[in-house]
Design a protein around this motif. Structure first.
Motif, PDB file in Angstrom:
ATOM      1  N   VAL A 136      -8.892  52.285 -18.442  1.00 14.56           N
ATOM      2  CA  VAL A 136     -10.309  52.378 -18.089  1.00 14.56           C
ATOM      3  C   VAL A 136     -10.881  53.655 -18.678  1.00 14.56           C
ATOM      4  O   VAL A 136     -10.325  54.732 -18.498  1.00 14.56           O
ATOM      5  CB  VAL A 136     -10.512  52.413 -16.556  1.00 14.56           C
ATOM      6  CG1 VAL A 136     -11.989  52.407 -16.211  1.00 14.56           C
ATOM      7  CG2 VAL A 136      -9.791  51.280 -15.881  1.00 14.56           C
ATOM      8  N   ASN A 188     -17.012  53.854 -17.818  1.00 10.43           N
ATOM      9  CA  ASN A 188     -17.057  52.626 -17.023  1.00 10.43           C
ATOM     10  C   ASN A 188     -17.676  52.937 -15.664  1.00 10.43           C
ATOM     11  O   ASN A 188     -17.311  53.900 -15.003  1.00 10.43           O
ATOM     12  CB  ASN A 188     -15.639  52.068 -16.844  1.00 10.43           C
ATOM     13  CG  ASN A 188     -15.605  50.749 -16.110  1.00 10.43           C
ATOM     14  OD1 ASN A 188     -16.282  50.560 -15.105  1.00 10.43           O
ATOM     15  ND2 ASN A 188     -14.806  49.833 -16.605  1.00 10.43           N
ATOM     16  N   GLU A 189     -18.619  52.126 -15.202  1.00 10.43           N
ATOM     17  CA  GLU A 189     -19.322  52.396 -13.941  1.00 10.43           C
ATOM     18  C   GLU A 189     -18.404  52.352 -12.731  1.00 10.43           C
ATOM     19  O   GLU A 189     -18.717  52.914 -11.684  1.00 10.43           O
ATOM     20  CB  GLU A 189     -20.494  51.440 -13.750  1.00 10.43           C
ATOM     21  CG  GLU A 189     -20.092  49.997 -13.520  1.00 10.43           C
ATOM     22  CD  GLU A 189     -21.288  49.087 -13.364  1.00 10.43           C
ATOM     23  OE1 GLU A 189     -21.174  48.102 -12.621  1.00 10.43           O
ATOM     24  OE2 GLU A 189     -22.333  49.347 -13.976  1.00 10.43           O
ATOM     25  N   CYS A 199     -11.119  49.549 -12.869  1.00  6.04           N
ATOM     26  CA  CYS A 199     -11.633  48.760 -13.989  1.00  6.04           C
ATOM     27  C   CYS A 199     -12.764  47.834 -13.557  1.00  6.04           C
ATOM     28  O   CYS A 199     -13.557  47.406 -14.378  1.00  6.04           O
ATOM     29  CB  CYS A 199     -10.501  47.960 -14.634  1.00  6.04           C
ATOM     30  SG  CYS A 199      -9.832  46.656 -13.583  1.00  6.04           S
ATOM     31  N   SER A 200     -12.830  47.548 -12.245  1.00  2.77           N
ATOM     32  CA  SER A 200     -13.853  46.615 -11.756  1.00  2.77           C
ATOM     33  C   SER A 200     -14.112  46.853 -10.274  1.00  2.77           C
ATOM     34  O   SER A 200     -13.339  47.538  -9.589  1.00  2.77           O
ATOM     35  CB  SER A 200     -13.375  45.173 -11.950  1.00  2.77           C
ATOM     36  OG  SER A 200     -12.240  44.934 -11.129  1.00  2.77           O
TER      37      SER A 200
END
Length: 71
Positions: A16, A20-21, A26-27
């Motif tokens: 990641v 990346n928000e 990663c999510s």
């Protein structure tokens, strides 16, 4: 040229990037999985508490809680 910071997602180990928000995840899904593990007690902080003031405060809090449970 600045280097981009990258880590592995703590949940699925996917690489990641810092931009990346959901970093360091990663999510949002992996973020929620991690939160669920904390909430269910799967993760624990294993270092003993060394601060005498904090230990005293915890002891008082536990005593109050036991008294409330008995009432």
């Amino acid at each position: 040229m600045a280097t981009k910071k990258a880590l592995r997602c703590p949940t699925c180990r996917t690489l990641v990037l810092e931009r990346n928000e959901d970093f360091p995840f990663c999510s949002d899904r992996c973020r929620r999985i991690d939160l669920g593990k904390w909430a269910s007690g799967d993760y624990k902080i294993s270092t003993p508490i060394q601060d005498p003031d904090l230990l005293e405060e915890l002891a008082r809090s536990n005593k109050t809680q036991r008294q409330n449970d008995e009432d």
